[in-house]
Design an enzyme around this catalytic site. Sequence first.
Site, mmCIF file in Angstrom:
data_model
loop_
_atom_site.group_PDB
_atom_site.id
_atom_site.type_symbol
_atom_site.label_atom_id
_atom_site.label_comp_id
_atom_site.label_asym_id
_atom_site.label_seq_id
_atom_site.Cartn_x
_atom_site.Cartn_y
_atom_site.Cartn_z
ATOM 1 N N HIS A 73 -5.520 -74.280 -27.738
ATOM 2 C CA HIS A 73 -5.503 -72.854 -28.044
ATOM 3 C C HIS A 73 -4.110 -72.231 -28.086
ATOM 4 C CE1 HIS A 73 -9.823 -72.594 -27.882
ATOM 5 N NE2 HIS A 73 -9.858 -73.047 -26.641
ATOM 6 N N ASP A 203 -16.732 -71.109 -22.937
ATOM 7 C CA ASP A 203 -17.363 -71.618 -24.149
ATOM 8 C C ASP A 203 -18.772 -72.126 -23.892
ATOM 9 O OD1 ASP A 203 -15.198 -70.959 -25.681
ATOM 10 O OD2 ASP A 203 -14.268 -72.932 -25.573
#
Length: 291
Positions: A73, A203
């Site tokens: 990320h 997530d």
Amino acid sequence: MTIVKNSQPSFKDEADRRKYEEVLSIARPNAMLETMRAGGLALCHTMSIARGPEIIAMAKYAGYDALSINLEHERNSFGETVDACCTALMTGMTPVVIVPSLQNDWVSRMLDNGAQMIIVPRTNDAAMAKQLVKFGKHRPLGERPLAYNPAMQYRIPDFKWTQYVANETTMCVPMIETVEGLENCEEIAAVPGVDAIFVGAHDLSDDMGIAGEFFNPKVQEAIGRICKAAQKASTPEKEIYIGLGGLDPYPDLFRKLRAAYPNIRFTNAGRDVIMLSQGMELALSKFRDAK
């Protein structure tokens, strides 16, 4: 620091034992792994935007066990990540790298350049976990080539024992953050060479359709199932640990989960983005009434 091992190796003779001890003497200990093996909780600082060596020294002084760098990320380059890993090693912190994907050139290359824990995101089944071990462990567990690297201070005194000690001091960690991974967590945990499982709570809750609802019993039950899978896969010779990610804003929830599942042994305990933004807001709050 003495390296805590899963089990004592066997030697064919005294010369073999001396070769092992020579390799052991140059290996950089994995502080995070040693804390977990002793039953403690290892705490990671997440490096996102503040990437200077000064930050790593500050994190070490603050008491962190590990430095976590997320290449999935964040904008960290390969070179920046290597510099951070080497700096962490020299300060006695464990370099943890979340690679972008399950690729040999990411897993093996990061280990060859200082990482002591590799986390692979979205590990959905045992086949992926086996690939991680293949890329991340030396024989007989995997097929990672042996290279000169900073974790071994760029030395290979003996081929066999360097492979052995490297396997003992580096960790291959699948990340479970999908419903598919949750459904296959028992098989993932049971793959030989898997050292721990990292739960991506953000997530995982999103994939469950209840994004961010960390206090929802369904999320906590999912985390519990993964913890139980790791417990079941553990042996007297090797315990499979659990790491939790995304819960650093909720320390009370983390404490509750760790009390229920003592095999939760590591977590992110702060990230520079949040620390900086909160610090700015606090600093400004002290002067707003002067306007």
